[in-house]
Design a protein around this motif. Structure first.
Motif, PDB file in Angstrom:
ATOM      1  N   MET A 166       0.825  -1.213   0.000  1.00 32.86           N
ATOM      2  CA  MET A 166       0.000   0.000   0.000  1.00 32.86           C
ATOM      3  C   MET A 166       0.859   1.263   0.000  1.00 32.86           C
ATOM      4  O   MET A 166       0.646   2.188  -0.783  1.00 32.86           O
ATOM      5  CB  MET A 166      -0.895   0.034   1.245  1.00 32.86           C
ATOM      6  CG  MET A 166      -2.163  -0.749   1.169  1.00 32.86           C
ATOM      7  SD  MET A 166      -3.035  -0.617   2.743  1.00 32.86           S
ATOM      8  CE  MET A 166      -3.196   1.157   2.905  1.00 32.86           C
ATOM      9  N   VAL A 167       1.827   1.286   0.888  1.00 28.43           N
ATOM     10  CA  VAL A 167       2.692   2.465   1.015  1.00 28.43           C
ATOM     11  C   VAL A 167       3.519   2.644  -0.255  1.00 28.43           C
ATOM     12  O   VAL A 167       3.675   3.762  -0.769  1.00 28.43           O
ATOM     13  CB  VAL A 167       3.599   2.341   2.253  1.00 28.43           C
ATOM     14  CG1 VAL A 167       4.584   3.502   2.307  1.00 28.43           C
ATOM     15  CG2 VAL A 167       2.764   2.303   3.526  1.00 28.43           C
ATOM     16  N   ALA A 168       4.050   1.537  -0.783  1.00 27.13           N
ATOM     17  CA  ALA A 168       4.850   1.618  -2.008  1.00 27.13           C
ATOM     18  C   ALA A 168       4.017   2.164  -3.161  1.00 27.13           C
ATOM     19  O   ALA A 168       4.474   3.035  -3.924  1.00 27.13           O
ATOM     20  CB  ALA A 168       5.402   0.233  -2.360  1.00 27.13           C
ATOM     21  N   GLY A 169       2.795   1.665  -3.298  1.00 32.15           N
ATOM     22  CA  GLY A 169       1.936   2.127  -4.380  1.00 32.15           C
ATOM     23  C   GLY A 169       1.586   3.589  -4.257  1.00 32.15           C
ATOM     24  O   GLY A 169       1.592   4.332  -5.249  1.00 32.15           O
ATOM     25  N   GLN A 170       1.296   4.024  -3.040  1.00 30.33           N
ATOM     26  CA  GLN A 170       0.965   5.432  -2.837  1.00 30.33           C
ATOM     27  C   GLN A 170       2.181   6.322  -3.107  1.00 30.33           C
ATOM     28  O   GLN A 170       2.054   7.409  -3.674  1.00 30.33           O
ATOM     29  CB  GLN A 170       0.465   5.649  -1.407  1.00 30.33           C
ATOM     30  CG  GLN A 170      -0.071   7.042  -1.128  1.00 30.33           C
ATOM     31  CD  GLN A 170      -1.341   7.342  -1.912  1.00 30.33           C
ATOM     32  OE1 GLN A 170      -2.067   6.449  -2.313  1.00 30.33           O
ATOM     33  NE2 GLN A 170      -1.606   8.613  -2.136  1.00 30.33           N
ATOM     34  N   PHE A 171       3.361   5.852  -2.705  1.00 31.67           N
ATOM     35  CA  PHE A 171       4.577   6.626  -2.971  1.00 31.67           C
ATOM     36  C   PHE A 171       4.811   6.776  -4.467  1.00 31.67           C
ATOM     37  O   PHE A 171       5.120   7.868  -4.957  1.00 31.67           O
ATOM     38  CB  PHE A 171       5.789   5.949  -2.325  1.00 31.67           C
ATOM     39  CG  PHE A 171       7.096   6.567  -2.722  1.00 31.67           C
ATOM     40  CD1 PHE A 171       7.490   7.789  -2.196  1.00 31.67           C
ATOM     41  CD2 PHE A 171       7.920   5.956  -3.654  1.00 31.67           C
ATOM     42  CE1 PHE A 171       8.680   8.385  -2.581  1.00 31.67           C
ATOM     43  CE2 PHE A 171       9.113   6.535  -4.041  1.00 31.67           C
ATOM     44  CZ  PHE A 171       9.497   7.752  -3.503  1.00 31.67           C
ATOM     45  N   LEU A 172       4.665   5.676  -5.210  1.00 29.57           N
ATOM     46  CA  LEU A 172       4.855   5.743  -6.654  1.00 29.57           C
ATOM     47  C   LEU A 172       3.832   6.665  -7.305  1.00 29.57           C
ATOM     48  O   LEU A 172       4.141   7.371  -8.270  1.00 29.57           O
ATOM     49  CB  LEU A 172       4.763   4.337  -7.259  1.00 29.57           C
ATOM     50  CG  LEU A 172       5.892   3.370  -6.886  1.00 29.57           C
ATOM     51  CD1 LEU A 172       5.640   2.004  -7.497  1.00 29.57           C
ATOM     52  CD2 LEU A 172       7.250   3.913  -7.331  1.00 29.57           C
ATOM     53  N   ASP A 173       2.617   6.664  -6.768  1.00 33.65           N
ATOM     54  CA  ASP A 173       1.571   7.540  -7.273  1.00 33.65           C
ATOM     55  C   ASP A 173       1.954   9.006  -7.063  1.00 33.65           C
ATOM     56  O   ASP A 173       1.867   9.829  -7.985  1.00 33.65           O
ATOM     57  CB  ASP A 173       0.261   7.213  -6.562  1.00 33.65           C
ATOM     58  CG  ASP A 173      -0.950   7.824  -7.244  1.00 33.65           C
ATOM     59  OD1 ASP A 173      -1.124   7.606  -8.456  1.00 33.65           O
ATOM     60  OD2 ASP A 173      -1.721   8.526  -6.565  1.00 33.65           O
ATOM     61  N   LEU A 174       2.400   9.328  -5.852  1.00 30.56           N
ATOM     62  CA  LEU A 174       2.824  10.703  -5.548  1.00 30.56           C
ATOM     63  C   LEU A 174       4.048  11.100  -6.359  1.00 30.56           C
ATOM     64  O   LEU A 174       4.146  12.231  -6.860  1.00 30.56           O
ATOM     65  CB  LEU A 174       3.131  10.830  -4.054  1.00 30.56           C
ATOM     66  CG  LEU A 174       1.929  10.778  -3.106  1.00 30.56           C
ATOM     67  CD1 LEU A 174       2.412  10.654  -1.673  1.00 30.56           C
ATOM     68  CD2 LEU A 174       1.060  12.016  -3.273  1.00 30.56           C
ATOM     69  N   LEU A 185       3.462   1.621 -18.224  1.00 34.22           N
ATOM     70  CA  LEU A 185       3.930   0.543 -17.350  1.00 34.22           C
ATOM     71  C   LEU A 185       4.038   1.013 -15.900  1.00 34.22           C
ATOM     72  O   LEU A 185       3.654   0.285 -14.973  1.00 34.22           O
ATOM     73  CB  LEU A 185       5.281   0.015 -17.839  1.00 34.22           C
ATOM     74  CG  LEU A 185       5.249  -0.804 -19.137  1.00 34.22           C
ATOM     75  CD1 LEU A 185       6.664  -1.193 -19.552  1.00 34.22           C
ATOM     76  CD2 LEU A 185       4.375  -2.054 -18.956  1.00 34.22           C
ATOM     77  N   GLU A 186       4.555   2.223 -15.698  1.00 34.99           N
ATOM     78  CA  GLU A 186       4.673   2.737 -14.335  1.00 34.99           C
ATOM     79  C   GLU A 186       3.298   2.982 -13.723  1.00 34.99           C
ATOM     80  O   GLU A 186       3.097   2.757 -12.528  1.00 34.99           O
ATOM     81  CB  GLU A 186       5.501   4.026 -14.331  1.00 34.99           C
ATOM     82  CG  GLU A 186       6.981   3.794 -14.592  1.00 34.99           C
ATOM     83  CD  GLU A 186       7.786   5.083 -14.523  1.00 34.99           C
ATOM     84  OE1 GLU A 186       7.345   6.035 -13.848  1.00 34.99           O
ATOM     85  OE2 GLU A 186       8.859   5.142 -15.161  1.00 34.99           O
ATOM     86  N   ALA A 187       2.364   3.435 -14.535  1.00 38.62           N
ATOM     87  CA  ALA A 187       1.005   3.662 -14.037  1.00 38.62           C
ATOM     88  C   ALA A 187       0.367   2.352 -13.594  1.00 38.62           C
ATOM     89  O   ALA A 187      -0.279   2.278 -12.534  1.00 38.62           O
ATOM     90  CB  ALA A 187       0.153   4.317 -15.123  1.00 38.62           C
ATOM     91  N   LEU A 188       0.539   1.306 -14.380  1.00 38.09           N
ATOM     92  CA  LEU A 188      -0.023   0.004 -14.020  1.00 38.09           C
ATOM     93  C   LEU A 188       0.664  -0.557 -12.777  1.00 38.09           C
ATOM     94  O   LEU A 188       0.012  -1.194 -11.939  1.00 38.09           O
ATOM     95  CB  LEU A 188       0.114  -0.973 -15.187  1.00 38.09           C
ATOM     96  CG  LEU A 188      -0.782  -0.689 -16.400  1.00 38.09           C
ATOM     97  CD1 LEU A 188      -0.424  -1.638 -17.547  1.00 38.09           C
ATOM     98  CD2 LEU A 188      -2.255  -0.841 -16.030  1.00 38.09           C
TER      99      LEU A 188
END
Length: 381
Positions: A166-174, A185-188
């Motif tokens: 969860m934290v990793a995904g949110q960080f990548l989103d930010l 690819l990064e979005a997916l």
């Protein structure tokens, strides 16, 4: 089933609030009770339902197993509270589920005690602590759930992995918002980590593990959840622009205004570049990350997403992922009655909820969002 989860949540929250009151009465009243109310008044409770029906589909039908599944479901609801409260602070969203977001609520509580800037800063800081409290309570519920040693090890490993994902995904989103990346690819990848795993795959597997399902069944559910979870997130991306706020609970255009690196946006950019559609590129480059984007500007974005075929392509991808997920599901052996309920829940997670019906390549853009909904994102599924 909703009643059973609600009853378990009430017991869990009552216990946590009692403990918080022993620590400090003001803390319990102003922070603890807000966390409890936020969790109690949650949305569809998809994750806890997936745990429950996965457990039932895998043959868990005794009282002790049911109690464990309900406790894990309650913990997931608290984890969701943590994610959403923090999300609102990060996105600067002031409304959640038609009410003031937690940080906005606390800011208003102290609006007469400090300057607007200080009250706002305090509200955000309090919301960060509220999210931390929800996470601590969620962890406590899992840690205090009676499990046999083998199941306990599996559940706690899954729980640990899920929180990190969860934290990793949110960080990548930010990070994607900051850097302006438009990589599909990064979005997916970000969507997979921040939503697909946490919203569908992990809850399904947790339910199966609690019911002592065999390895092949767990693998089938994991594959199901991976596909359906990604379709669920892609549907959320489409709903942000094309969904009816009265049905989705989401305001229109929050992802665009925040410049979120969604697959939908990345695909539209790629298609516009490939066809040399400069007007479309100009619209997207101007709109993405524009916090003050008007309803008319948002309507231009919708037209571009339809004209480039990005909307239709994402719809097609959702349908493919959902069908693939259900093929994995149908290939496993489950308890008959619960299998139907779980399959229905998985199917419903990816159903379109559009303002203007099914998309078409030449379909005109839907009407602009009502003025009252041209605000930052209110909810996340």
């Amino acid at each position: 089933m909703h009643t059973a989860i609600g009853d378990m949540l009430e017991r869990v929250l009552a216990d946590r609030l009692t403990r918080a009151g022993v620590v400090d009465a003001v803390f319990a009243r102003e922070l603890g009770e807000r966390v409890a109310r936020f969790t109690r008044e949650g949305g569809k409770r998809l994750r806890s339902q997936l745990v429950w029906w996965s457990m039932r589909a895998c043959g868990g039908d005794d009282g002790a197993t049911a109690a464990v599944a309900l406790r894990i479901g309650a913990a997931l609801e608290l984890l969701q509270s943590c994610a959403l409260v923090h999300d609102d602070v990060m996105d600067g969203a002031t409304v959640r589920r038609g009410r003031p977001a937690l940080h906005a609520d606390v800011r208003e509580l102290y609006s007469s005690a400090a300057s607007p800037d200080r009250a706002a800063r305090f509200g955000e800081a309090a919301a960060i602590l509220a999210g931390d409290l929800a996470l601590a309570w969620a962890d406590d519920v899992v840690a205090e759930t009676a499990l046999d040693p083998g199941t306990a090890a599996s559940v706690r490993r899954l729980w640990s992995d899920m929180r990190t994902e969860m934290v990793a995904g949110q960080f990548l989103d930010l990070r994607g918002q900051l850097t302006g990346t438009r990589s599909q690819l990064e979005a997916l990848r970000a969507a997979h980590l921040k939503s697909a795993l946490y919203s569908v795959e992990r809850p399904l597997v947790l339910g199966a593990v609690v019911a002592h399902a065999d390895g092949s069944t767990i693998r089938a559910l994991s594959s199901t959840g991976r596909c359906v979870g990604m379709a669920f997130q892609l549907r959320d991306d489409l709903d942000d622009l094309f969904g009816d706020p009265l049905h989705t609970g989401k305001s229109c255009g929050g992802d665009i205004r925040e410049g979120k690196p969604t697959y939908l946006a990345a695909l539209a950019m790629a298609r516009a570049e490939a066809t040399g559609d400069r007007p479309a590129l100009a619209v997207l480059e101007r709109a993405l990350g524009d916090a003050n984007l008007t309803a008319a500007g948002l309507d231009e974005v919708r037209q571009v997403l339809v004209r480039t075929g990005a909307r239709q392509a994402v719809e097609t991808k959702i349908a493919h992922l959902a069908a693939e997920g259900l093929r994995h599901f149908d290939g496993a052996a489950f308890a008959a009655g619960a299998k139907g309920r779980l399959r229905g829940l998985l199917s419903a997670a990816t159903v379109p909820r559009d303002l203007d019906g099914p998309p078409a390549r030449s379909h005109p853009a839907p009407p602009a969002a009502p003025v009252g909904f041209a605000t930052p994102k209110e909810t996340r599924q």
